[in-house]
Design a protein around this motif. Sequence first.
Motif, PDB file in Angstrom:
ATOM      1  N   GLY A  50      74.665  89.152  24.136  1.00  0.00           N
ATOM      2  CA  GLY A  50      74.860  87.794  23.738  1.00  0.00           C
ATOM      3  C   GLY A  50      75.472  87.094  24.696  1.00  0.00           C
ATOM      4  N   PHE A  51      75.310  85.652  24.756  1.00  0.00           N
ATOM      5  CA  PHE A  51      75.886  84.904  25.641  1.00  0.00           C
ATOM      6  C   PHE A  51      76.261  83.713  25.133  1.00  0.00           C
ATOM      7  N   HIS A  52      77.637  83.154  25.024  1.00  0.00           N
ATOM      8  CA  HIS A  52      77.667  81.912  24.344  1.00  0.00           C
ATOM      9  C   HIS A  52      78.612  80.946  25.123  1.00  0.00           C
ATOM     10  N   ILE A  53      78.314  79.806  25.325  1.00  0.00           N
ATOM     11  CA  ILE A  53      79.191  78.638  25.875  1.00  0.00           C
ATOM     12  C   ILE A  53      80.089  78.144  25.023  1.00  0.00           C
ATOM     13  N   ASP A  54      81.328  78.217  25.057  1.00  0.00           N
ATOM     14  CA  ASP A  54      82.145  77.426  24.124  1.00  0.00           C
ATOM     15  C   ASP A  54      82.422  76.169  24.622  1.00  0.00           C
ATOM     16  N   LEU A  55      81.813  75.129  24.115  1.00  0.00           N
ATOM     17  CA  LEU A  55      81.626  73.751  24.854  1.00  0.00           C
ATOM     18  C   LEU A  55      83.153  72.969  24.426  1.00  0.00           C
ATOM     19  N   GLY A  56      83.891  73.477  23.810  1.00  0.00           N
ATOM     20  CA  GLY A  56      85.240  72.807  23.547  1.00  0.00           C
ATOM     21  C   GLY A  56      85.173  71.461  22.738  1.00  0.00           C
ATOM     22  N   MET A  57      83.989  71.166  22.068  1.00  0.00           N
ATOM     23  CA  MET A  57      84.115  70.066  21.238  1.00  0.00           C
ATOM     24  C   MET A  57      84.706  70.388  19.770  1.00  0.00           C
ATOM     25  N   GLY A  58      86.073  70.570  19.758  1.00  0.00           N
ATOM     26  CA  GLY A  58      86.571  70.691  18.352  1.00  0.00           C
ATOM     27  C   GLY A  58      86.145  71.508  17.444  1.00  0.00           C
TER      28      GLY A  58
END
Length: 276
Positions: A50-58
């Motif tokens: 798996g690959f996930h981008i934590d977009l940092g949107m609260g």
Amino acid sequence: MNKNIETQVKQTLKKIKLNKKEKILVALSGGKDSTVVAYLLKKFGYNIEGFHIDLGMGGYSQRCLTAVKQLCKQLDIKLHLYDIKSEMGSSMCYIRTAIQTEARGKGLKNCAICGVIKKWIINKEARKLKADKIATGHNLDDEAQTFLMNIFKGSPKLSANSGAITKNIADKKFITRIKPLFYVPEDEIREYSKKMKLPVVYEKCPCALDSYRIQIRQFMNTLTAKEKINIMKNFDGISEKIQKLKTDEKLEYCELCGEPSRNKICKMCQLVNIKK
Ligand code: AMP
Ligand code: ZN
């Protein structure tokens, strides 16, 4: 119903000749589509991570991260995390607003900017991780919407690279992308994810304000699943002819970041200037 989605995905994987030895990186957003992709690929015995981008949107991003972690634990697969704040210095909201306030980003929709940035990150990171393929959660509704939007814009050529597998020129820096849910309607995916009790964030991204796509989506919601499938049958029928329209196209490397691109400067660098 379950038979349908599973049979359909198996058929799609057969059509694109996916190999069980290949390393497939599933781009996980935390939403239902990519979650179902990971679940099914694992169930069918493929070699996935798996690959996930934590977009940092609260809170929204936090809930997505929790869901993705839970899924990977449940499926017993490796999860690679990319934290946009630590890698790029700011959250997606901030990066996007900064782009939109400059001339080059004027009028660009939130989803368009976010999409370009995510694609750039996913390809680069998948290459670092030596993945053979990237799998995304794009579904029949997404693809039919895009196909129709390109027709309404008068640019069917834009659909040339669409399909359950990317049709780009083979290039060592470009990782082939696959869409196992290309022929599965969104409603079936939602139902299946609930039936299988998968950890999914069902709320929409708080920044998804692409009004044109919303209009097309509303129109598509008036269609039956059969009609949506028929739109993509039309696509399949003329796909080869559309591809011939883009004969002069070749894949180059972006002069600024070195990533594969159809232009001298890639879409990402046209938005944000990243040096090699
Ligand atoms: P979207 O551009 O949000 O419609 O997402 C399309 C596909 O990109 C999803 O089905 C996922 O496979 C992938 N994706 C979207 N957001 C993320 C994310 N934050 N991290 C990793 N992959 C993502
Ligand atoms: Zn670039």
